[in-house]
Design a protein around this motif. Sequence first.
Motif, mmCIF file in Angstrom:
data_model
loop_
_atom_site.group_PDB
_atom_site.id
_atom_site.type_symbol
_atom_site.label_atom_id
_atom_site.label_comp_id
_atom_site.label_asym_id
_atom_site.label_seq_id
_atom_site.Cartn_x
_atom_site.Cartn_y
_atom_site.Cartn_z
ATOM 1 N N THR A 25 0.837 -1.205 0.000
ATOM 2 C CA THR A 25 0.000 0.000 0.000
ATOM 3 C C THR A 25 0.866 1.247 0.000
ATOM 4 O O THR A 25 0.524 2.238 -0.640
ATOM 5 N N VAL A 26 2.004 1.196 0.690
ATOM 6 C CA VAL A 26 2.926 2.338 0.666
ATOM 7 C C VAL A 26 3.390 2.577 -0.769
ATOM 8 O O VAL A 26 3.404 3.719 -1.245
ATOM 9 N N ALA A 27 3.751 1.515 -1.468
ATOM 10 C CA ALA A 27 4.203 1.654 -2.860
ATOM 11 C C ALA A 27 3.107 2.251 -3.737
ATOM 12 O O ALA A 27 3.384 3.098 -4.594
ATOM 13 N N HIS A 28 1.869 1.840 -3.511
ATOM 14 C CA HIS A 28 0.754 2.385 -4.292
ATOM 15 C C HIS A 28 0.537 3.866 -3.986
ATOM 16 O O HIS A 28 0.299 4.671 -4.892
ATOM 17 N N VAL A 29 0.625 4.231 -2.715
ATOM 18 C CA VAL A 29 0.453 5.638 -2.335
ATOM 19 C C VAL A 29 1.570 6.482 -2.931
ATOM 20 O O VAL A 29 1.323 7.563 -3.471
ATOM 21 N N GLU A 48 -1.876 15.211 1.253
ATOM 22 C CA GLU A 48 -2.213 15.052 2.669
ATOM 23 C C GLU A 48 -3.292 13.991 2.873
ATOM 24 O O GLU A 48 -3.218 13.195 3.814
ATOM 25 N N THR A 49 -4.271 13.941 1.996
ATOM 26 C CA THR A 49 -5.319 12.927 2.085
ATOM 27 C C THR A 49 -4.748 11.530 1.886
ATOM 28 O O THR A 49 -5.056 10.604 2.654
ATOM 29 N N LEU A 50 -3.920 11.366 0.869
ATOM 30 C CA LEU A 50 -3.316 10.054 0.616
ATOM 31 C C LEU A 50 -2.431 9.616 1.775
ATOM 32 O O LEU A 50 -2.468 8.452 2.198
ATOM 33 N N LEU A 51 -1.647 10.532 2.311
ATOM 34 C CA LEU A 51 -0.795 10.186 3.447
ATOM 35 C C LEU A 51 -1.620 9.857 4.694
ATOM 36 O O LEU A 51 -1.267 8.942 5.447
ATOM 37 N N SER A 52 -2.715 10.562 4.879
ATOM 38 C CA SER A 52 -3.599 10.272 6.009
ATOM 39 C C SER A 52 -4.209 8.877 5.881
ATOM 40 O O SER A 52 -4.283 8.132 6.865
ATOM 41 N N LEU A 53 -4.630 8.529 4.676
ATOM 42 C CA LEU A 53 -5.177 7.187 4.452
ATOM 43 C C LEU A 53 -4.121 6.121 4.712
ATOM 44 O O LEU A 53 -4.397 5.103 5.350
ATOM 45 N N GLU A 54 -2.923 6.347 4.222
ATOM 46 C CA GLU A 54 -1.845 5.379 4.445
ATOM 47 C C GLU A 54 -1.516 5.266 5.920
ATOM 48 O O GLU A 54 -1.279 4.173 6.429
ATOM 49 N N ALA A 55 -1.509 6.377 6.630
ATOM 50 C CA ALA A 55 -1.238 6.338 8.068
ATOM 51 C C ALA A 55 -2.298 5.518 8.798
ATOM 52 O O ALA A 55 -1.984 4.768 9.726
ATOM 53 N N THR A 56 -3.535 5.635 8.374
ATOM 54 C CA THR A 56 -4.618 4.860 8.984
ATOM 55 C C THR A 56 -4.412 3.372 8.730
ATOM 56 O O THR A 56 -4.546 2.550 9.643
ATOM 57 N N ILE A 57 -4.084 3.022 7.509
ATOM 58 C CA ILE A 57 -3.828 1.613 7.167
ATOM 59 C C ILE A 57 -2.667 1.083 8.002
ATOM 60 O O ILE A 57 -2.735 0.005 8.591
ATOM 61 N N TRP A 58 -1.602 1.857 8.055
ATOM 62 C CA TRP A 58 -0.408 1.454 8.784
ATOM 63 C C TRP A 58 -0.721 1.258 10.271
ATOM 64 O O TRP A 58 -0.327 0.261 10.869
ATOM 65 N N ALA A 59 -1.421 2.213 10.844
ATOM 66 C CA ALA A 59 -1.741 2.140 12.273
ATOM 67 C C ALA A 59 -2.630 0.942 12.584
ATOM 68 O O ALA A 59 -2.423 0.258 13.589
ATOM 69 N N ARG A 60 -3.582 0.676 11.724
ATOM 70 C CA ARG A 60 -4.468 -0.471 11.970
ATOM 71 C C ARG A 60 -3.711 -1.784 11.848
ATOM 72 O O ARG A 60 -3.930 -2.705 12.623
ATOM 73 N N GLU A 61 -2.825 -1.855 10.876
ATOM 74 C CA GLU A 61 -2.037 -3.090 10.725
ATOM 75 C C GLU A 61 -1.116 -3.283 11.919
ATOM 76 O O GLU A 61 -1.005 -4.385 12.452
ATOM 77 N N CYS A 62 -0.462 -2.221 12.361
ATOM 78 C CA CYS A 62 0.414 -2.318 13.523
ATOM 79 C C CYS A 62 -0.374 -2.687 14.772
ATOM 80 O O CYS A 62 0.073 -3.508 15.569
ATOM 81 N N GLY A 63 -1.549 -2.111 14.918
ATOM 82 C CA GLY A 63 -2.407 -2.450 16.065
ATOM 83 C C GLY A 63 -2.851 -3.894 16.031
ATOM 84 O O GLY A 63 -2.877 -4.581 17.062
ATOM 85 N N ALA A 64 -3.167 -4.405 14.849
ATOM 86 C CA ALA A 64 -3.579 -5.802 14.712
ATOM 87 C C ALA A 64 -2.422 -6.737 15.060
ATOM 88 O O ALA A 64 -2.615 -7.762 15.708
ATOM 89 N N LYS A 65 -1.222 -6.376 14.662
ATOM 90 C CA LYS A 65 -0.048 -7.207 14.979
ATOM 91 C C LYS A 65 0.205 -7.219 16.475
ATOM 92 O O LYS A 65 0.596 -8.243 17.040
ATOM 93 N N LEU A 66 0.015 -6.074 17.125
ATOM 94 C CA LEU A 66 0.241 -5.996 18.569
ATOM 95 C C LEU A 66 -0.769 -6.831 19.342
ATOM 96 O O LEU A 66 -0.464 -7.365 20.400
#
Length: 68
Positions: A25-29, A48-66
């Motif tokens: 997803t980072v590569a796509h953004v 800013e919108t694209l980076l915000s979306l990527e940050a949300t994806i990243w945070a959710r994935e990191c939270g799921a891993k934790l």
Amino acid sequence: MNRADVAKRLSNLAGPEVAKPSDETVAHVVALIGSLNTQSPLYQPNVETLLSLEATIWARECGAKLQN
């Protein structure tokens, strides 16, 4: 697309067999940002919108891993 169409499409893409890992997803953004017209007055808000979306994806994935 209206909100219901977006929600339906997202639910179809959210499964593990379709959803992309965060590194993809980072590569796509990055590619999307690279394709934007830097001279457009919408460039910065779109970045800013694209980076915000990527940050949300990243945070959710990191939270799921934790949680696992």
